[in-house]
Design an enzyme around this catalytic site. Sequence first.
Site, PDB file in Angstrom:
ATOM      1  N   GLU A   1     -39.270  27.583 -68.998  1.00 35.20           N
ATOM      2  CA  GLU A   1     -39.625  28.482 -70.022  1.00 35.20           C
ATOM      3  C   GLU A   1     -40.753  29.505 -69.551  1.00 35.20           C
ATOM      4  O   GLU A   1     -41.806  29.778 -70.115  1.00 35.20           O
ATOM      5  CB  GLU A   1     -40.338  27.493 -71.165  1.00 35.20           C
ATOM      6  CG  GLU A   1     -39.383  26.587 -71.670  1.00 35.20           C
ATOM      7  CD  GLU A   1     -39.637  26.240 -73.043  1.00 35.20           C
ATOM      8  OE1 GLU A   1     -40.254  26.728 -73.747  1.00 35.20           O
ATOM      9  OE2 GLU A   1     -38.853  25.184 -73.144  1.00 35.20           O
TER      10      GLU A   1
ATOM     11  N   ALA B   1     -30.333  35.052 -62.907  1.00 35.89           N
ATOM     12  CA  ALA B   1     -30.920  35.535 -64.128  1.00 35.89           C
ATOM     13  C   ALA B   1     -31.675  34.136 -64.786  1.00 35.89           C
ATOM     14  O   ALA B   1     -31.241  33.710 -65.958  1.00 35.89           O
ATOM     15  CB  ALA B   1     -29.902  36.007 -65.109  1.00 35.89           C
TER      16      ALA B   1
END
Length: 390
Positions: free
Chosen positions: A366, A130
């Site tokens: 990010e 994830a």
Amino acid sequence: MSQVSPEDFAQILESVREFIRTRVLPREREIADNDAIPDDIRQACKDMGLFGFAIPQEWGGLGLDLAQDVELAMELGYTSLAMRSMFGTNNGIAGQVLVNFGTDEQKSTWLESIASGETVASFALTEPGAGSNPAGLRTKAVRQENGDWVIDGSKCFITNAPTANLFVTFARTRAADADGPGIAVFLVPGDTPGISVADHDRKMGQEGSWTADVHFDGVRVPATALVGGSEDVGYRAAMVSLARGRVHISGLAVGAAQRALDESLRHAAVTTQGGTPIGDFQLVQAHLADMQTQLMAGRALARDAAAKWVSEEDRRIAPSVAKLFCTEMVGEVADKAVQIHGGSGYMREMPVERIYRDVRLLRLYEGTSEIQRLIIGGGLVKQAKKDAKQ
Ligand SMILES: Cc1cc2nc3c(=O)[nH]c(=O)nc-3n(C[C@H](O)[C@H](O)[C@H](O)COP(=O)(O)OP(=O)(O)OC[C@H]3O[C@@H](n4cnc5c(N)ncnc54)[C@H](O)[C@@H]3O)c2cc1C
């Protein structure tokens, strides 16, 4: 509206620039060799308010807006990116969750010590399986009868985890449903029983910045640890913090590209082959010209995205456009910088060798470049469909 006037900001920028150029640049090798930021540099960063440059002034931060933040990032990107990473999570991905989504009580409990650097805050979102798709995270938080929450799960690649006193921790409170992805975010003090932080990872670059796996094994926190007091804040808080962070990273990329270009120009001006400075060779000049062109385009784009964030014109597509372009740009610029340095560009003592490795990360975290493309393309098509219906 920024809390800092243009005059005051010019002074902040000047003192950070002076600090980086005179005190940090000469220590870059030491930082890389020791895989640590020296204590005196850490302290100087605290003294300059860098642990809280993006935290509002009412909680002891400098209160820069994102347009100013990006200018500062361009200075910070000029040196070892690990130094910025030391206070990056306090100001960015972790700190902004509190600033934008915390209750008044949560803000007054944590933000002052985050801004001063007494608290190091980590942003614990990514898990094995994830990363690009955080909606698939499996760490669980279960509400107890007395209102406490118990958290179980594992996170990976968490920046500053080995020194963190606060984990801004994302956990699932229910399966995704029509009301949302079921992800909440909790403020978990680093010394809470049940948290364990693994040995820090051995990375390609950015030595001096540490990441590690973090395990949560029956970690109990009170109801007041739930950010915003709502189970449905987590996913949105992550997305907003990450989008904002992407504009900051664009600025960092521009700073690193400027450094790579400056190093290359210095090298090209003085290094000779057969008695001729390599900077006189037109093929070397072509590399330098491309670097300058890419750099100027990146700088303009980072500033434009920051302005659009501040004016609230675009907080979704523009941050991804800037991150995609600037981080790919600095990869190409750093590559050319190594090329211009020839064999010496492959040697550890050369700043361009470090920059080449340091900036590789910018295309990964990010949101990878692929994820930025999905956000941009998906966002544009969504808008086009809306327009077509009107
Ligand atoms: C040094 C470092 C520091 C980090 N710090 C933090 C931190 O502080 N906190 C935190 O929570 N996380 C942190 N991360 C995690 C980082 O955000 C993730 O590594 C990143 O988002 C990618 O996720 P992943 O590693 O699971 O790769 P994956 O998601 O598995 O990606 C692998 C490849 O598949 C591609 N891909 C994945 N999904 C799609 C798709 N739908 N369509 C097309 N391509 C796709 C990706 O672009 C990539 O090329 C850090 C990572 C590193 C390396």
